[in-house]
Motif scaffolding. Structure first.
Motif, PDB file in Angstrom:
ATOM      1  N   ALA A 121       0.488  -1.327  -0.330  1.00 45.37           N
ATOM      2  CA  ALA A 121      -0.257   0.111  -0.054  1.00 45.37           C
ATOM      3  C   ALA A 121       0.938   1.424   0.037  1.00 45.37           C
ATOM      4  O   ALA A 121       1.881   1.053   0.803  1.00 45.37           O
ATOM      5  CB  ALA A 121      -0.854  -0.224   1.075  1.00 45.37           C
ATOM      6  N   PHE A 122       0.297   2.747  -0.893  1.00 41.52           N
ATOM      7  CA  PHE A 122       0.659   3.558  -0.172  1.00 41.52           C
ATOM      8  C   PHE A 122       2.339   3.421  -0.765  1.00 41.52           C
ATOM      9  O   PHE A 122       2.660   3.166  -2.202  1.00 41.52           O
ATOM     10  CB  PHE A 122       0.641   4.041   1.133  1.00 41.52           C
ATOM     11  N   LEU A 208     -14.450   6.315  -2.217  1.00 39.11           N
ATOM     12  CA  LEU A 208     -16.020   7.214  -2.094  1.00 39.11           C
ATOM     13  C   LEU A 208     -15.041   8.816  -2.226  1.00 39.11           C
ATOM     14  O   LEU A 208     -13.766   8.750  -2.439  1.00 39.11           O
ATOM     15  CB  LEU A 208     -15.560   7.231  -0.239  1.00 39.11           C
ATOM     16  N   LYS A 211     -13.524  11.578   0.326  1.00 41.96           N
ATOM     17  CA  LYS A 211     -12.973   9.812   1.281  1.00 41.96           C
ATOM     18  C   LYS A 211     -11.690  10.310   2.130  1.00 41.96           C
ATOM     19  O   LYS A 211     -11.247  10.932   1.571  1.00 41.96           O
ATOM     20  CB  LYS A 211     -12.817   8.844   0.789  1.00 41.96           C
ATOM     21  N   MET A 212     -11.876  10.286   3.050  1.00 44.68           N
ATOM     22  CA  MET A 212     -10.011  10.906   4.062  1.00 44.68           C
ATOM     23  C   MET A 212      -9.132  10.254   3.662  1.00 44.68           C
ATOM     24  O   MET A 212      -9.370   9.500   2.540  1.00 44.68           O
ATOM     25  CB  MET A 212     -10.697  10.257   5.272  1.00 44.68           C
ATOM     26  N   VAL A 213      -8.064  11.124   3.145  1.00 46.16           N
ATOM     27  CA  VAL A 213      -6.797  10.572   3.124  1.00 46.16           C
ATOM     28  C   VAL A 213      -6.419   9.559   3.702  1.00 46.16           C
ATOM     29  O   VAL A 213      -6.699   9.489   4.537  1.00 46.16           O
ATOM     30  CB  VAL A 213      -5.883  11.455   2.923  1.00 46.16           C
ATOM     31  N   GLY A 214      -5.831   8.164   3.004  1.00 47.11           N
ATOM     32  CA  GLY A 214      -5.621   7.211   3.727  1.00 47.11           C
ATOM     33  C   GLY A 214      -6.874   6.162   4.169  1.00 47.11           C
ATOM     34  O   GLY A 214      -6.665   5.728   4.239  1.00 47.11           O
ATOM     35  N   ARG A 215      -7.671   6.081   3.713  1.00 40.83           N
ATOM     36  CA  ARG A 215      -8.959   5.664   4.274  1.00 40.83           C
ATOM     37  C   ARG A 215      -9.164   3.958   2.755  1.00 40.83           C
ATOM     38  O   ARG A 215      -8.487   4.582   1.569  1.00 40.83           O
ATOM     39  CB  ARG A 215     -10.237   5.816   3.647  1.00 40.83           C
ATOM     40  N   ILE A 216      -8.925   3.142   2.813  1.00 35.77           N
ATOM     41  CA  ILE A 216      -8.857   1.830   2.622  1.00 35.77           C
ATOM     42  C   ILE A 216     -10.708   1.602   2.451  1.00 35.77           C
ATOM     43  O   ILE A 216     -11.483   1.266   4.023  1.00 35.77           O
ATOM     44  CB  ILE A 216      -8.097   0.767   3.308  1.00 35.77           C
ATOM     45  N   GLU A 241     -17.439  -0.314   4.123  1.00 34.51           N
ATOM     46  CA  GLU A 241     -18.162  -0.391   5.317  1.00 34.51           C
ATOM     47  C   GLU A 241     -18.739  -1.678   5.384  1.00 34.51           C
ATOM     48  O   GLU A 241     -18.683  -2.316   6.577  1.00 34.51           O
ATOM     49  CB  GLU A 241     -18.219   0.530   6.472  1.00 34.51           C
TER      50      GLU A 241
ATOM     51  N   HIS B 117     -15.665   5.911   8.125  1.00 37.89           N
ATOM     52  CA  HIS B 117     -14.379   4.721   7.428  1.00 37.89           C
ATOM     53  C   HIS B 117     -14.459   3.432   8.254  1.00 37.89           C
ATOM     54  O   HIS B 117     -14.861   3.810   9.526  1.00 37.89           O
ATOM     55  CB  HIS B 117     -13.089   5.161   6.636  1.00 37.89           C
ATOM     56  N   SER B 118     -14.659   2.055   7.513  1.00 36.57           N
ATOM     57  CA  SER B 118     -13.324   1.205   8.854  1.00 36.57           C
ATOM     58  C   SER B 118     -11.945   0.507   8.805  1.00 36.57           C
ATOM     59  O   SER B 118     -11.556  -0.006   9.853  1.00 36.57           O
ATOM     60  CB  SER B 118     -14.088   0.008   8.418  1.00 36.57           C
ATOM     61  N   TYR B 119     -11.538   1.643   7.862  1.00 36.19           N
ATOM     62  CA  TYR B 119     -10.055   1.008   7.867  1.00 36.19           C
ATOM     63  C   TYR B 119      -9.326   1.959   7.328  1.00 36.19           C
ATOM     64  O   TYR B 119      -9.552   3.196   6.148  1.00 36.19           O
ATOM     65  CB  TYR B 119     -10.513   0.294   6.952  1.00 36.19           C
ATOM     66  N   MET B 120      -8.250   3.016   7.926  1.00 31.97           N
ATOM     67  CA  MET B 120      -7.737   4.164   7.362  1.00 31.97           C
ATOM     68  C   MET B 120      -6.252   3.566   7.055  1.00 31.97           C
ATOM     69  O   MET B 120      -5.280   2.852   8.573  1.00 31.97           O
ATOM     70  CB  MET B 120      -7.403   5.009   8.132  1.00 31.97           C
ATOM     71  N   ALA B 121      -5.262   4.614   6.588  1.00 29.72           N
ATOM     72  CA  ALA B 121      -3.912   3.464   6.442  1.00 29.72           C
ATOM     73  C   ALA B 121      -2.585   4.717   6.149  1.00 29.72           C
ATOM     74  O   ALA B 121      -3.059   5.741   5.300  1.00 29.72           O
ATOM     75  CB  ALA B 121      -3.598   2.450   5.633  1.00 29.72           C
ATOM     76  N   PHE B 122      -1.218   4.403   6.302  1.00 32.01           N
ATOM     77  CA  PHE B 122      -0.344   5.748   6.184  1.00 32.01           C
ATOM     78  C   PHE B 122      -1.006   7.004   6.916  1.00 32.01           C
ATOM     79  O   PHE B 122      -0.935   7.375   7.747  1.00 32.01           O
ATOM     80  CB  PHE B 122      -0.044   5.073   4.799  1.00 32.01           C
ATOM     81  N   GLY B 124      -2.433   8.979   6.166  1.00 26.39           N
ATOM     82  CA  GLY B 124      -4.167   9.193   6.121  1.00 26.39           C
ATOM     83  C   GLY B 124      -4.019   8.779   7.705  1.00 26.39           C
ATOM     84  O   GLY B 124      -5.134   9.750   8.169  1.00 26.39           O
ATOM     85  N   ALA B 125      -3.779   7.743   8.010  1.00 31.71           N
ATOM     86  CA  ALA B 125      -4.157   7.705   9.248  1.00 31.71           C
ATOM     87  C   ALA B 125      -3.346   7.963  10.410  1.00 31.71           C
ATOM     88  O   ALA B 125      -3.837   8.439  11.732  1.00 31.71           O
ATOM     89  CB  ALA B 125      -3.746   5.801   9.480  1.00 31.71           C
ATOM     90  N   GLY B 226       5.208  -0.832   3.177  1.00 29.99           N
ATOM     91  CA  GLY B 226       4.288  -0.873   2.677  1.00 29.99           C
ATOM     92  C   GLY B 226       3.470  -2.115   2.501  1.00 29.99           C
ATOM     93  O   GLY B 226       2.373  -1.669   2.178  1.00 29.99           O
ATOM     94  N   ILE B 228       1.577  -5.012   3.787  1.00 30.58           N
ATOM     95  CA  ILE B 228      -0.065  -4.849   4.638  1.00 30.58           C
ATOM     96  C   ILE B 228      -0.464  -6.549   4.879  1.00 30.58           C
ATOM     97  O   ILE B 228       0.225  -7.742   4.032  1.00 30.58           O
ATOM     98  CB  ILE B 228      -1.648  -4.186   4.053  1.00 30.58           C
TER      99      ILE B 228
END
Lengths: 322, 329
Positions: A121-122, A208, A211-216, A241, B117-122, B124-125, B226, B228
């Motif tokens: 990721a990222f 979305l 969406k918030m940055v970083g949302r998976i 979700e 949301h349900s999941y945030m990463a890097f 942004g988290a 990176g 996961i």
């Protein structure tokens, strides 16, 4: 037994009044992508190649929320994600947070085939893309004027919004009851089975609107948005979700495996019992060449075909047979 | 209702040559965490709160691979991930790629409770963490001297190979301490002496029959930045529903492919198996050649665990007074 293929361009609250100029290009794209997949299956390409090929095509089409045409984060950027899975080996690959990779689904496949990991990721995923030499472009390539406008409207309405087919109206009657105001949905996906019962699934998305940055979301999560084993292949779309906590794609397979349901029954159970109304849709094929496309949203952009000559393209519950 | 139950783990896949003192320290930490959870359950905290509390304690202690004491990426940095799930409404939260958040499990909880949301990463988290005002520390805080040494060994072993599976032949018979086989013992491509048991986790059912699960990890030693793993993935490393709560540990990729934690719940739901039967079934049938372990509780107050690795740091307790802490079979 024969080959079968199904694909989708997202499920959601697609209004029946969708104007012709928004509807026609999407129907044409579904038809085009279906033909590409059918032709590939007819020339005996393995299902894993077929789903990658079809999803690449859907990613390249700006009318769908994946690759070019991806919706924007709250910062106005694109963060794409994708997942691919091979049924027989249960090998899989996934990526999130891509900003420059033209075809996220192909990077997911490279994660599967060229790393000891399943999911990158990222920044780490972008670095891997460069190392593998896949096609990358400036992030602005993915951003369409339509999506800039959608983000602006979503921000004005102060909400996270999943739609990409319609300008947001202030009319709240069409909203789902969820507090975050998610109303419509976008993802692309493809599932395929060949005449020998080999299965594969692939799913890709921009996520979305706002969406918030970083949302998976659910798309890159094996068992949520995407799953394949030796019984079936599933690609889901909808409110991420809800699909994550319903482990939607795996549950279709689990119901077949543990409860002995048919593909059709398993998909119907998941769509009616495991996810709230208005949140999910899926396309699935089984090892025996069955195909099903189900949703509990207003509509789902979808298409399927099987070797016996059956073919269908649809948006709302009453689809047209080709 | 069968009363409350709790289980904790500190990872599966333990070096058979782990010095006795380290084994003792691990057991003490597991016991301390169990007791912490037990007293919280006795004062009627909901399962989800107990899970968070216990996992925070495991993260804060440097002994296991999560929070402080996390395994290092190939760049020598720490990237942590975690997920938490509340059974009754199947709500969940997950985080990946954290570099400064002191307690990843609590940020996962905030994603569940305070974000759409349900999941945030890097990045942004991390940004979400700052906005939520959780405790942040410098990345150095998480890095222990021991793990710096382990990373060096892992790199020397040139370990993360593409085809890293080892033949499982003979592994089942080696747990009695067959020294000749130990050299071949690997987890996720790493010699077992370098492998950091991948995860910590906790599962709880409270007196009202509510199940919850949480899992937290630094991931795989020498992983690509990176990467996961299974820990933040709902249905893989963590799952909780009406019937049970499950936390897995081991080879992340095998756990993801097998959707291990969801499958424990799925075979109970769709096949009617009991909790221990479900755990045994999943370890046997869903792992292919992969190696993993798991802890689970049911809404009836049962507790179960299973693993096909050499050992798993684990402890469990139930309201009727049963308590067990162990490492080996």
């Amino acid at each position: 037994m024969g080959w079968a293929i199904a694909l989708h361009g997202g499920a959601g609250d697609i209004p029946l009044s969708l104007p012709l100029e928004r509807r026609e290009p999407r129907e044409a794209a579904l038809r085009h992508c279906l033909q590409i997949g059918v032709a590939a299956l007819q020339t005996k390409r393995p299902p894993l190649d077929v789903v990658e090929l079809v999803v690449r095509e859907l990613e390249n089409n700006p009318n769908f929320n994946a690759g070019r045409g991806s919706v924007l984060t709250t910062d106005g950027t694109v963060e794409m994600e994708a997942c691919i899975m091979d049924g027989n080996t249960k090998k899989c690959g996934a990526v999130s947070g891509l900003t420059t990779v033209v075809n996220p689904i192909s990077l997911a496949r490279l994660v599967m085939e060229k790393t000891p990991h399943i999911y990158l990721a990222f920044d780490g995923a972008e670095a891997f893309a460069r190392e593998q030499g896949v096609e990358t472009v400036d992030a602005s390539h993915f951003i369409t004027p339509e999506n800039i406008e959608r983000l602006k409207q979503a921000k004005e309405a102060n909400r996270v919004q999943i739609d990409y087919t319609q300008p947001i109206t202030k009319d709240t009657k069409k909203e789902t009851p969820t507090a975050d105001g998610d109303s419509q949905i976008g993802t692309v996906g493809c599932v395929a089975v060949d005449t020998r019962g080999n299965l594969a699934a692939a799913t890709s998305t921009g996520g979305l609107v706002n969406k918030m940055v970083g949302r998976i979301g659910d798309t890159p999560i094996v068992g949520a948005g995407n799953y394949a084993n030796s019984l079936c292949a599933v690609s889901a779309t909808g409110k991420g979700e809800a699909i994550i906590c319903g482990t939607v794609a795996r549950d279709v397979a689990a119901l077949m495996e543990y409860k002995g349901l048919s593909l059709e029954e398993a998909a119907a159970y998941v769509i009616s019992e495991c996810t709230p109304r208005g949140t999910a849709g899926l396309v699935a094929v089984s090892a025996t060449g069955e195909v099903t496309m189900q949703f509990n949203t207003t509509g789902m952009f979808r298409a399927c075909a099987s070797e016996d000559g059956y073919s269908e393209i649809g948006i709302w519950p009453n689809s047209m047979q080709n | 209702m069968g009363g409350w139950a709790i289980a904790v783990h500190g990872g599966a896949g333990v070096d058979p040559n782990l010095p006795p003192q380290r084994q003792e320290e691990a057991k003490q930490l597991l016991t301390r965490c169990l007791n912490l959870g037990i007293s919280a359950l006795r004062s009627s905290l909901p399962a989800i709160d107990v899970v968070e509390l216990v996992v925070r304690e495991l993260e804060s202690d440097p002994l296991f691979n999560s929070g402080r004491g996390s395994a290092l990426t190939e760049n020598g940095t720490v990237e942590m991930e975690a997920s938490i799930m509340d059974g009754p409404k199947r709500r969940c939260g997950a985080v990946s790629g954290l570099t400064t958040v002191k307690n990843p499990i609590s940020l996962a909880r905030l994603v569940m409770d305070k974000s759409p949301h349900s999941y945030m990463a890097f990045a942004g988290a991390e940004e979400f963490a700052r906005r939520q005002g959780v405790a942040l520390v410098d990345n150095q805080y998480f890095i222990t001297e021991e793990n710096v040494g382990m990373l060096k060994l892992a790199k020397e072993a040139n370990s993360i190979l593409f085809d890293y599976r080892i033949p499982t032949v003979g592994l089942e018979t080696c747990s009695a301490g067959a020294a000749s086989v130990e050299a071949a013992l690997q987890m996720n491509g790493l010699p077992i002496s370098v492998y950091a048991p991948e995860t910590v986790g906790c599962v709880v059912v409270d007196g009202q029959g509510r199940c919850a699960a949480g899992t937290s990890t630094g991931g795989l030693m020498n992983k690509m930045s990176g990467r996961i793993g299974d820990s933040p993935l709902i249905g893989a490393g963590t799952y909780a529903g009406e019937l049970c709560g499950v936390s897995c540990t081991g080879e992340g990729e095998a756990i993801i492919r097998g959707t291990l934690s969801r499958d424990v719940a799925a075979v109970m739901e769709y096949k009617g198996l009991g909790l221990q039967e479900a755990v045994d079934f999943v370890i046997k049938e869903r792992l292919d050649e992969g190696m993993a372990g798991m802890i689970a509780v049911s809404r009836n107050g049962e507790v179960a665990y299973g693993f096909n690795t050499t050992g798993m740091f684990r402890g469990c307790a139930t309201e009727d007074g049963f308590m067990e802490v162990g490492i080996w079979e």
